[in-house]
Design a protein around this motif. Structure first.
Motif, PDB file in Angstrom:
ATOM      1  N   TYR A 195       0.822  -1.209   0.000  1.00  0.00           N
ATOM      2  CA  TYR A 195       0.000   0.000   0.000  1.00  0.00           C
ATOM      3  C   TYR A 195       0.861   1.266   0.000  1.00  0.00           C
ATOM      4  O   TYR A 195       0.432   2.304  -0.493  1.00  0.00           O
ATOM      5  CB  TYR A 195      -0.913   0.019   1.229  1.00  0.00           C
ATOM      6  CG  TYR A 195      -1.843  -1.153   1.304  1.00  0.00           C
ATOM      7  CD1 TYR A 195      -3.017  -1.184   0.557  1.00  0.00           C
ATOM      8  CD2 TYR A 195      -1.553  -2.244   2.114  1.00  0.00           C
ATOM      9  CE1 TYR A 195      -3.875  -2.261   0.620  1.00  0.00           C
ATOM     10  CE2 TYR A 195      -2.411  -3.325   2.190  1.00  0.00           C
ATOM     11  CZ  TYR A 195      -3.567  -3.333   1.439  1.00  0.00           C
ATOM     12  OH  TYR A 195      -4.414  -4.404   1.499  1.00  0.00           O
ATOM     13  N   LEU A 196       2.049   1.161   0.573  1.00  0.00           N
ATOM     14  CA  LEU A 196       2.927   2.317   0.699  1.00  0.00           C
ATOM     15  C   LEU A 196       3.878   2.463  -0.477  1.00  0.00           C
ATOM     16  O   LEU A 196       4.495   3.512  -0.648  1.00  0.00           O
ATOM     17  CB  LEU A 196       3.730   2.215   2.003  1.00  0.00           C
ATOM     18  CG  LEU A 196       2.913   2.023   3.287  1.00  0.00           C
ATOM     19  CD1 LEU A 196       3.848   1.908   4.479  1.00  0.00           C
ATOM     20  CD2 LEU A 196       1.899   3.128   3.473  1.00  0.00           C
ATOM     21  N   ASP A 197       4.009   1.427  -1.272  1.00  0.00           N
ATOM     22  CA  ASP A 197       4.896   1.456  -2.426  1.00  0.00           C
ATOM     23  C   ASP A 197       4.157   2.121  -3.587  1.00  0.00           C
ATOM     24  O   ASP A 197       3.683   1.467  -4.513  1.00  0.00           O
ATOM     25  CB  ASP A 197       5.329   0.038  -2.798  1.00  0.00           C
ATOM     26  CG  ASP A 197       6.418   0.031  -3.847  1.00  0.00           C
ATOM     27  OD1 ASP A 197       7.031   1.100  -4.088  1.00  0.00           O
ATOM     28  OD2 ASP A 197       6.650  -1.033  -4.440  1.00  0.00           O
ATOM     29  N   CYS A 198       4.063   3.435  -3.495  1.00  0.00           N
ATOM     30  CA  CYS A 198       3.212   4.193  -4.417  1.00  0.00           C
ATOM     31  C   CYS A 198       3.731   5.627  -4.508  1.00  0.00           C
ATOM     32  O   CYS A 198       4.027   6.257  -3.488  1.00  0.00           O
ATOM     33  CB  CYS A 198       1.783   4.157  -3.860  1.00  0.00           C
ATOM     34  SG  CYS A 198       0.614   5.208  -4.690  1.00  0.00           S
ATOM     35  N   ASN A 199       3.834   6.143  -5.713  1.00  0.00           N
ATOM     36  CA  ASN A 199       4.306   7.515  -5.902  1.00  0.00           C
ATOM     37  C   ASN A 199       3.394   8.528  -5.218  1.00  0.00           C
ATOM     38  O   ASN A 199       3.862   9.528  -4.681  1.00  0.00           O
ATOM     39  CB  ASN A 199       4.443   7.844  -7.385  1.00  0.00           C
ATOM     40  CG  ASN A 199       5.629   7.154  -8.010  1.00  0.00           C
ATOM     41  OD1 ASN A 199       6.610   6.833  -7.337  1.00  0.00           O
ATOM     42  ND2 ASN A 199       5.548   6.900  -9.299  1.00  0.00           N
ATOM     43  N   ALA A 200       2.090   8.287  -5.237  1.00  0.00           N
ATOM     44  CA  ALA A 200       1.153   9.222  -4.613  1.00  0.00           C
ATOM     45  C   ALA A 200       1.375   9.284  -3.095  1.00  0.00           C
ATOM     46  O   ALA A 200       1.343  10.370  -2.505  1.00  0.00           O
ATOM     47  CB  ALA A 200      -0.282   8.821  -4.930  1.00  0.00           C
ATOM     48  N   TYR A 201       1.625   8.126  -2.485  1.00  0.00           N
ATOM     49  CA  TYR A 201       1.927   8.106  -1.039  1.00  0.00           C
ATOM     50  C   TYR A 201       3.198   8.913  -0.767  1.00  0.00           C
ATOM     51  O   TYR A 201       3.238   9.747   0.137  1.00  0.00           O
ATOM     52  CB  TYR A 201       2.086   6.666  -0.540  1.00  0.00           C
ATOM     53  CG  TYR A 201       2.669   6.583   0.846  1.00  0.00           C
ATOM     54  CD1 TYR A 201       1.878   6.807   1.961  1.00  0.00           C
ATOM     55  CD2 TYR A 201       4.022   6.311   1.040  1.00  0.00           C
ATOM     56  CE1 TYR A 201       2.407   6.754   3.247  1.00  0.00           C
ATOM     57  CE2 TYR A 201       4.561   6.248   2.319  1.00  0.00           C
ATOM     58  CZ  TYR A 201       3.754   6.476   3.416  1.00  0.00           C
ATOM     59  OH  TYR A 201       4.292   6.425   4.680  1.00  0.00           O
ATOM     60  N   ARG A 202       4.229   8.686  -1.568  1.00  0.00           N
ATOM     61  CA  ARG A 202       5.485   9.413  -1.378  1.00  0.00           C
ATOM     62  C   ARG A 202       5.280  10.920  -1.577  1.00  0.00           C
ATOM     63  O   ARG A 202       5.888  11.731  -0.879  1.00  0.00           O
ATOM     64  CB  ARG A 202       6.559   8.857  -2.299  1.00  0.00           C
ATOM     65  CG  ARG A 202       7.061   7.485  -1.853  1.00  0.00           C
ATOM     66  CD  ARG A 202       8.238   6.994  -2.678  1.00  0.00           C
ATOM     67  NE  ARG A 202       7.847   6.512  -3.995  1.00  0.00           N
ATOM     68  CZ  ARG A 202       7.371   5.301  -4.252  1.00  0.00           C
ATOM     69  NH1 ARG A 202       7.214   4.425  -3.265  1.00  0.00           N
ATOM     70  NH2 ARG A 202       7.062   4.939  -5.478  1.00  0.00           N
TER      71      ARG A 202
END
Length: 122
Positions: A30-37
């Motif tokens: 779930y955290l491996d995401c450009n939007a999260y970063r």
């Protein structure tokens, strides 16, 4: 683009990503995401926006408890206490190397922590 608009755009993308990965039991997919970063990179100024979003009822596939990871990435001193099994804490040690969480209680404690942090730092 105003910060709130940037946040909402990234949040929409992160929600889509979370829904696509909704069958994982670990948090990393779930955290491996450009939007999260991107959300994390916005820094402390978005804490009230995170608080507002986390206070809303969460649907399946919404970030929910994952907001804690974003908050921790932005404010490293963020933490919730971990109690012993049966202590009634939102987060408890349930076996060596394992914790259990009470989702609603974690949400409430995180919102209280955010309220306190924002009031002290604005």
């Amino acid at each position: 683009m105003p910060l709130e608009d940037e946040f909402n755009e990234a949040l929409s993308e992160w929600k889509q990503h979370c829904r696509k990965n909704s069958m994982h039991s670990m948090s990393q997919p779930y955290l491996d995401c450009n939007a999260y970063r991107k959300i994390v990179s916005m820094g402390k100024d978005i804490l009230p926006l995170i608080r507002r979003e986390y206070a809303q009822p969460q649907e399946i596939g919404d970030p929910g408890y994952l907001w804690g990871f974003a908050i921790k990435s932005i404010i490293p001193e963020f933490s919730l206490s971990v109690g012993e099994k049966g202590s009634g804490s939102a987060v408890e040690k349930v076996a060596p190397g394992f914790i259990g969480i009470k989702i609603d209680d974690v949400r409430k404690e995180t919102l209280r922590w955010l309220d306190d942090y924002v009031s002290r730092n604005t």
